[in-house]
Design a protein around this motif. Sequence first.
Motif, PDB file in Angstrom:
ATOM      1  N   ARG A 173     -66.278  -9.156 -47.310  1.00 22.17           N
ATOM      2  CA  ARG A 173     -65.494  -8.284 -46.419  1.00 22.17           C
ATOM      3  C   ARG A 173     -66.369  -7.613 -45.367  1.00 22.17           C
ATOM      4  NH1 ARG A 173     -60.348  -6.799 -47.617  1.00 22.17           N
ATOM      5  NH2 ARG A 173     -59.532  -7.529 -49.582  1.00 22.17           N
ATOM      6  N   GLU A 184     -46.945 -11.156 -44.333  1.00 24.37           N
ATOM      7  CA  GLU A 184     -47.972 -10.118 -44.207  1.00 24.37           C
ATOM      8  C   GLU A 184     -47.974  -9.468 -42.825  1.00 24.37           C
ATOM      9  OE1 GLU A 184     -50.372  -8.763 -46.319  1.00 24.37           O
ATOM     10  OE2 GLU A 184     -49.356  -9.824 -47.935  1.00 24.37           O
ATOM     11  N   TYR A 185     -47.771 -10.282 -41.780  1.00 25.55           N
ATOM     12  CA  TYR A 185     -47.914  -9.787 -40.411  1.00 25.55           C
ATOM     13  C   TYR A 185     -46.588  -9.672 -39.671  1.00 25.55           C
ATOM     14  CZ  TYR A 185     -52.852 -10.165 -41.207  1.00 25.55           C
ATOM     15  OH  TYR A 185     -54.116  -9.987 -41.720  1.00 25.55           O
ATOM     16  N   GLU A 207     -51.503  -7.429 -33.297  1.00 22.61           N
ATOM     17  CA  GLU A 207     -52.082  -6.151 -33.711  1.00 22.61           C
ATOM     18  C   GLU A 207     -52.564  -5.336 -32.511  1.00 22.61           C
ATOM     19  OE1 GLU A 207     -54.654  -6.012 -37.088  1.00 22.61           O
ATOM     20  OE2 GLU A 207     -53.381  -7.355 -38.248  1.00 22.61           O
ATOM     21  N   TRP A 249     -53.730 -18.717 -47.981  1.00 28.65           N
ATOM     22  CA  TRP A 249     -52.383 -18.316 -47.583  1.00 28.65           C
ATOM     23  C   TRP A 249     -51.685 -19.450 -46.843  1.00 28.65           C
ATOM     24  CZ3 TRP A 249     -52.887 -12.761 -45.089  1.00 28.65           C
ATOM     25  CH2 TRP A 249     -53.145 -11.830 -46.098  1.00 28.65           C
ATOM     26  N   ASN A 254     -61.449  -5.858 -35.492  1.00 26.76           N
ATOM     27  CA  ASN A 254     -61.266  -6.218 -36.891  1.00 26.76           C
ATOM     28  C   ASN A 254     -59.822  -6.621 -37.168  1.00 26.76           C
ATOM     29  OD1 ASN A 254     -63.919  -5.847 -37.727  1.00 26.76           O
ATOM     30  ND2 ASN A 254     -63.625  -3.661 -38.006  1.00 26.76           N
ATOM     31  N   SER A 284     -58.647  -9.328 -39.771  1.00 29.35           N
ATOM     32  CA  SER A 284     -59.756  -9.528 -40.714  1.00 29.35           C
ATOM     33  C   SER A 284     -59.238  -9.881 -42.110  1.00 29.35           C
ATOM     34  CB  SER A 284     -60.657  -8.299 -40.771  1.00 29.35           C
ATOM     35  OG  SER A 284     -59.935  -7.159 -41.153  1.00 29.35           O
ATOM     36  N   GLU A 285     -58.091  -9.342 -42.486  1.00 26.03           N
ATOM     37  CA  GLU A 285     -57.493  -9.684 -43.783  1.00 26.03           C
ATOM     38  C   GLU A 285     -57.130 -11.173 -43.802  1.00 26.03           C
ATOM     39  OE1 GLU A 285     -56.096  -8.241 -47.612  1.00 26.03           O
ATOM     40  OE2 GLU A 285     -57.295  -7.301 -46.073  1.00 26.03           O
ATOM     41  N   TYR A 286     -56.559 -11.627 -42.713  1.00 24.49           N
ATOM     42  CA  TYR A 286     -56.214 -13.045 -42.602  1.00 24.49           C
ATOM     43  C   TYR A 286     -57.466 -13.915 -42.705  1.00 24.49           C
ATOM     44  CZ  TYR A 286     -54.879 -17.532 -40.646  1.00 24.49           C
ATOM     45  OH  TYR A 286     -54.700 -18.878 -40.461  1.00 24.49           O
ATOM     46  N   LEU A 334     -60.063 -13.456 -44.367  1.00 25.25           N
ATOM     47  CA  LEU A 334     -60.498 -13.574 -45.759  1.00 25.25           C
ATOM     48  C   LEU A 334     -59.653 -14.562 -46.559  1.00 25.25           C
ATOM     49  CD1 LEU A 334     -61.205  -9.839 -46.648  1.00 25.25           C
ATOM     50  CD2 LEU A 334     -62.882 -11.668 -46.419  1.00 25.25           C
ATOM     51  N   TYR A 335     -58.370 -14.641 -46.235  1.00 17.79           N
ATOM     52  CA  TYR A 335     -57.449 -15.424 -47.063  1.00 17.79           C
ATOM     53  C   TYR A 335     -56.863 -16.641 -46.350  1.00 17.79           C
ATOM     54  CZ  TYR A 335     -57.766 -11.280 -49.929  1.00 17.79           C
ATOM     55  OH  TYR A 335     -58.238 -10.241 -50.683  1.00 17.79           O
TER      56      TYR A 335
END
Length: 170
Positions: A161, A68-69, A92, A60, A48, A51-53, A55-56
Amino acid sequence: TIVLIDEVEKGHAAVFQALMGVLDNGYMYDHKGRFIDFRNVIFMITTNAASEYALYRDVWDNERVAQEYKIDVRELDGLSKDEIAEKIVTKELKSKGWTDAVINRLMMMVVFNPINVETAVKIAKSLLDRQVKDAYEQKRIRLSYTPAVVESLVKAGYDNRLGARPYDRV
């Protein structure tokens, strides 16, 4: 043979070391000393991470991703969205104890995007079709559904999500 290692980032560092040995040598020994051959095994490893990336990624810009990273924005110049996702996943995994040696043994990364509403509708129809078929095959009960049922299922179960997982609970 296919071995699925799901959400690998949650695994213990010892799992990563064992995996590296398997990827290096093509075999390992179990706790009883038995030889296990992995030369004809395909490993599918999910994570995962990023996973935030996912979504956006469409909203972004590179500066936001870098912020963010904690990546130098210059490292992102000229990269596609999938290449940026791979860079984030690699970063990550390294933060979780993965070494370059293990990461370099991965043949490819496939980046999955969140499902959209159109895909959610297809999934809902597929699940309903399976329920209709099972009801007939098991009990000879004929069922049908209307578009309103599909819409209701999508409304209750769609979550970009979590993907299609909530449908099992609806």
